[in-house]
Every structure is written in C-alpha cells, then in structure tokens.
Design a protein around this motif. Structure first.
Motif: not given
Ligand code: SF4
Length: 660
Positions: A567-570, A572-573, A599-601, A604-605
């Motif tokens: 994931c691109p991260s955000c 929530r990461t 996945m950062g979280c 959603n991951g």
């Molecule tokens: S998987 Fe989670 S951390 Fe990664 S971009 Fe989606 S919402 Fe953000």
C-alpha cells in the motif's frame, strides 16, 4: 444541480470508439474551485501519508504534493477527531496561500464523514465498508435480507448526502476490489460486476436524494480486474443515463519500476480508450513522487487530441484495418481470454509471451553485454547462466557476432543477411511483407514477417506457414490500430502468432517505461500478443528487458518475479512502509510467482491485498499480523521477528527456495 440525463452512443461498447481517440464526456463536478470531468483536463491527485493529527506535518507534505503537480489532496480521517482536525489543516494551508481542494478519506466511520463533509471540498466513501464491517460471515442473502440491508445502509448514508448537498461538497464513491461487502459478495462474488453493483447501489441512493456531485472509482491491484470493472461501470452507467466522472487508479501498485509499470498498464489502458477524468498513481514512495507519474500519463492525451485535429485538418488518410464501430468485437473487453493461435516453435499457443530485444547496435565481439538481457557468461566454464528474466529473441539485424550465442536465445536477422549465413542453426529471418511474398527461400521452422498494422490488406493469406508476425504501427493512436489488426485476424480466423512492436523516440527512461506500459498493456490485457518488442532510441538493454518483463508481469501474462502488493501508506500506517517493503523484498525477491501483500493497517490492509498469497499487515505499534491468503496465521508478532516468521510460514508451505 439537476440531473442531466445523458444519451451516449457507445460505439465501442464501453467507450466512444475502438479506433479513434475520443474522450468519454462526463458531467462536470465542482470540487472547490477546480472542476473535474466534462471538458476539463485530466486532473492529478494524491494522498498524504502523515498522521492527520500532525497539522503542520500534513500541511507541509500537502504543499510538497501541490508543488509536484497535485490538483487535489486526499487526507485520511479514520475517526471524528482527525475529521475535525481537517479544519486546522485547511486553515493553515489557506493562510500559507494554498487553496488546493482537500478530500477526506473515509472507511467505516459515517460520523467522521459527516464532520469532514462540512469542512473539506470532497469526501471519499468506500461502499464496501461505509456502514458495515466486512465479516466474511453471512454469504447467504435472500432477496428480502438483501433489500433490508440496503434500506439500513440507506438510512445511515442519507445524512451524509444531505450535508454534502448543503455544503456543496463533492463525493467519490470509491469501490475497491478487496473490500466488497458480504452482501455484494453473496450475489456477485469477488468480481468486476460485483464492484460495479457496489458503486451503483450508492449512486442510486444519491440520485434518489437528487444529489449528483459524484465521482466514481473501481480500484484493484490486479490490473485485469481493474480495467474490466471500469469498462463495465461505464457501460452500466450509460444504460442508466449516467455519466459521472471517473477517478482512475491501481491500488497497492508497489514501488519503483514495478509500481510505475503496473499503474501505467491499468490507468493507461483506460486512458487509451478515452476513459478517466482524474488519476491517482499509488506508489509505496513519498506522495510527491506520484503526481509526476500521473501527469506524464495524462499529458500524452493532450497531444493526442491535438494530433487528431491536425490529421483531420490536413486530410491525412489513416488506413486502419476494417473495424466497424458498434459491431460486437471478436473478444470480450470484460473477461480475459487469450487470442487463440497456432504455435510456431515456442511462440503462440499456450506458451507465455516472448520477449524480443534489439541488440544490433551492441559491440558483438564478446558475450558480456548479454548479462543485461538475462544471460550471464562465465568465461571459466564457457557457459551462460540464465536469469529469471532472460529474453527469448535477440534481433541482430545485419550484424554477426564473433562468439557463440546462448542456445536458449534465438537469433533473428534481416532476411538477406540470414540468407547468407552458413550456419543457420537457431537463426531465423525477419522479412518485410514484400520480401516474404517474393522470397524463394524461407526458414523451414520459423519466419518473422514485419507488417504495419495499417496494411492488413497487403497480406497474402495462403503462405502463412511457420510465420510469426511482427506487428508495428506508425499511427498516433497506435494501440487502437494494432487492436484493429488483431480483430481483423480473428474475423478471418487467422491463428498466426503476433509479436507486438512499438518504436519510441523518448530518450528518458521514465517516459519510455510509462508509454510502453500503456501501449502494450492495453493489448495484453485484452489477450492480444504472443510477444513484446520495445524498439527505442535509448538502447539501454537492461531497461528494455526489465520493462518488457515488467509489462508481462503487470498484465499477468508471464510471471517472472515476486509480486509485491504494497500500500502507498497514509495516516493510518503503523510502520515505515518504504523501509519494510525494501527489507521484505531483499529476502524474498527470488520467489518467482509469489504475491506478497505489505499493508500499513489492519483496517483496510487484509481486504486491499485481495489476491496476495501471503500478507504482512500492521496491527499496532511494533505489531504485525501475518496472513496466508485471507487467513490469519500469526497475530501481533513483534516487528523484529515478523519477517523471519513470514519466511517460516512460506517454508512450511513448501513455497520457499534458497537464493542462489
Ligand atoms: S492499507 Fe491502511 S495504511 Fe495502507 S493506505 Fe490503506 S488505509 Fe492506509
């Protein structure tokens, strides 16, 4: 704003035209002062990766993104407190002179959406999780239960619609392949049709409230699924009299070359057919690196429109093979199926697409340059070692090497030079169409015939034995011309394998890669092509080789390496995604064919990495949960041990090989 009912005549089934570049005209949607859709340029956007509670950090990153070309900036609002803080971020940005429209990214939290819709110019909701958690529990829905659930969601969704109407806020209904609701899964499965229906349910709820300020997206990490879903969406919208603007993106595309190629394959394929009003390229890199990629993809069509006009003005006759608009094509644009061909040696049939590279300008006195196309020569052993990405066909033109070529690498020479070779073993001729029609001597095993896609009618159809076409084009909208050639072959039931060739003048690697990924990606995604030949002014063999294999991997037509769905991260990461991705890559990049989600979280991951074989997902500070497919294998492993544990799981499944 009233609904403007539209009457589109989609001659291409899902687009205006399959032969001429023509942009699908959508309704204009105002997002702050920057309108989207209609005749506006294709807009560029991206998303911050900072913690939304870090006001100054988010403001400064937003400014860097704007300076890099972003016209809208999206910021995550996981809960009401982050939604509230959007007001501080917006105020600080305006204070510093930046009036970029902001978009709140919402998953699971209607109250955060309702707060954000009063502050920012647009909210993004995910219909798969706006009002429900995905439980994977109830996959049996009766029609009554289905309808009752929709009514319940409608009640939760209407307050947001009303706020958006009152504040003039736009909304993106952003469906993701990996986060479809159980309700949709029960009726349509994990399919492009399910993705479309998921959005249509929410669109209909908006229209029932006379709210039309909508933008729609259909994202997936699998480019085939993503392309099919957008096409189905357009077809479905038009049937229902809608023309909402399209936000294009490939989710979790990864980083570096892989991320760029994958994004260009998915996004570019749609842009080629005139679909798309805004682009977000999603890379596991700092967000300011995304806009230049998106802009390069979009800018190509500004020139294309101008060129098309010029062509009309100068009355240039473009000789496409016949492809009558409105006729149902000989292939399905909604379901992948490879064109049936009769194999010639290992080209065509069920063999994976071949990679062909022009080495004719190299110094052919020693074999070491071949390492850049996957053949590492060992002088001690007088032997070649093959890499996973070893090209299959080398074009030498009129140049003869003064060393022995690898046995696995077929040599292709211009016909007259081939004719003069004493030893023709593993050497094959490339004919022009006239040479081929007149030639008295041909190769009894394999003949390449180069043909321009505009010249289908020059083909003499009875001599095509042991022939592989090399299909080139000089048209400005070359993908469509080459596609028309494939359709003409199918209509005549000609099962000759085809190597697609495109020639590029671009001298910089980035543009070459993005354009090639777009042009070839659009054809391979529809099942066309038995080989790829990128012919470039820039004779960087390693670049051409890795781009060719990258395009085949991104279209899932030939797997030659590990795939990272990161994931691109955000905001929530929960860990450093870029660093972790590099670490995981450094230990697993030899596992050809495995798909690893990073996945950062946890929110959603797991959903977003829909078709990964293994997943590495942040679940809390220093905590990682490991997945096999969608199944949790180990929960809350300390970050320090998580990669070793992941490797143990892969080993336990028998999917590990040692690195050589
Ligand atoms: S998987 Fe989670 S951390 Fe990664 S971009 Fe989606 S919402 Fe953000």
């Amino acid at each position: 704003m009233e609904n403007i009912s539209v009457k589109h005549d989609l001659a291409g089934g899902y687009c205006n035209s399959l032969t001429t570049y023509s942009r699908f005209l959508t309704r204009e949607v105002k997002i702050g002062d920057i309108a989207l859709g209609g005749h506006n340029p294709i807009r560029i956007q991206s998303m911050t990766t900072t913690d939304t509670m870090d006001t100054i950090g988010t403001v400064e990153q937003t400014i860097r993104m704007v300076e890099s070309g972003c016209e809208y900036v999206r910021i995550t609002a996981p809960s009401i407190k982050e939604a509230e803080n959007l007001a501080n971020i917006k105020k600080e940005l305006r204070f510093r002179g930046y009036d970029v429209p902001l978009i709140a990214d919402i998953h699971f939290t209607p109250n955060a959406a309702e707060m954000a819709a009063r502050i920012v110019e647009k909210v993004r909701v995910n219909p798969g999780n706006y009002a429900d958690k995905k439980k994977f529990e109830n996959l049996e829905y009766t029609q009554d239960a289905y309808t009752a659930e929709l009514e319940r969601i409608n009640k939760k969704f209407i307050p947001l619609i009303k706020i958006c109407k009152e504040y003039g806020t736009a909304m993106r209904i952003g469906t993701n392949h990996g986060s479809l609701s159980d309700r949709i899964m029960s009726h349509y499965g994990d399919t492009p049709r399910g993705m479309v229906e998921s959005a249509m349910e929410f669109i209909r709820m908006c229209e029932a409230e006379n709210y039309y300020n909508l933008v729609i997206s259909m994202k997936a990490s699998n480019t085939q699924v993503m392309v099919q879903a957008y096409r189905l969406l357009v077809e479905t919208m038009v049937k229902e009299g809608m023309n909402y603007p399209l936000h294009l993106g490939v989710t979790e595309a990864g980083d570096g070359e892989d991320g760029r190629i994958k994004s260009a394959v998915g996004i570019g394929t749609l842009l080629e057919d005139g679909l798309g009003d805004t682009i977000r390229v999603s890379l596991t890199e700092d967000p300011e690196f995304e806009a230049p990629v998106a802009k390069a993809l979009a800018d190509r069509y500004v020139n294309r429109v101008e060129s098309q006009k010029l062509k009309v003005e100068s009355n240039t006759v473009v000789c496409h093979p016949e492809l009558v608009e409105g006729q149902s094509p000989t292939y399905s644009p909604y379901q992948y199926s490879r064109r049936t061909t009769e194999p010639v040696q290992h080209i065509g049939g069920h063999h994976h697409p071949m990679v062909m590279i022009d080495v004719s300008t190299e110094n052919l006195k020693d074999p070491y340059f071949l390492s850049s196309i996957g053949y590492n020569y060992s002088a001690g052993l007088d032997k070649y070692n093959l890499a996973d990405q070893a090209c299959d066909l080398a074009f030498l033109g009129d140049n003869l090497p003064s060393f022995s070529f690898p046995g696995n690498l077929k040599q292709v020479y211009n016909y007259k030079t081939w004719l003069g070779l004493k030893d023709k073993n593993n050497c094959h001729p490339l004919f022009s169409i006239d040479e081929f029609n007149e030639a008295a001597v041909k190769d009894e095993h394999l003949n390449f015939v180069e043909i321009d896609a505009a010249h289908f009618n020059h083909l003499s159809l009875h001599q095509l034995i042991n022939v592989v076409f090399v299909l080139k084009t000089s048209a400005n909208h070359g993908m469509a011309e080459q596609r028309a050639f494939f359709v003409a072959l199918q209509e005549k039931n000609l099962q000759v394998p085809v190597i697609i060739k495109r020639t590029y003048q671009e001298s910089d690697a980035d543009h070459l890669q993005l354009y090639a990924s777009t042009d070839f990606g659009a054809l391979f995604t529809d099942g066309f092509g038995d080989g790829i030949w990128i012919d470039a002014q820039n004779p960087d063999l390693a670049l051409l080789n890795s781009t060719s294999f990258g395009i085949l991997q991104a279209t899932r037509t030939r797997i030659s390496k590990t795939e990272y769905i990161s994931c691109p991260s955000c905001g929530r990461t929960l860990f450093d995604l870029q660093e972790t991705t590099q670490l995981i890559r450094s230990r697993t990049d030899h596992l050809k064919g495995l798909k690893i989600g990073i996945m950062g979280c946890i929110v959603n991951g797991p959903g977003e990495m829909a078709d990964a074989d293994y997943g590495y997902v942040g679940t809390g500070p220093d905590k990682i949960t490991l997945y096999r497919g969608q199944e949790v294998v180990k929960k809350n492993v300390n970050t320090a041990f998580a990669l070793d544990e992941l490797i143990d799981i892969i080993k336990g499944d028998g999917n590990w090989v040692e690195k050589v």
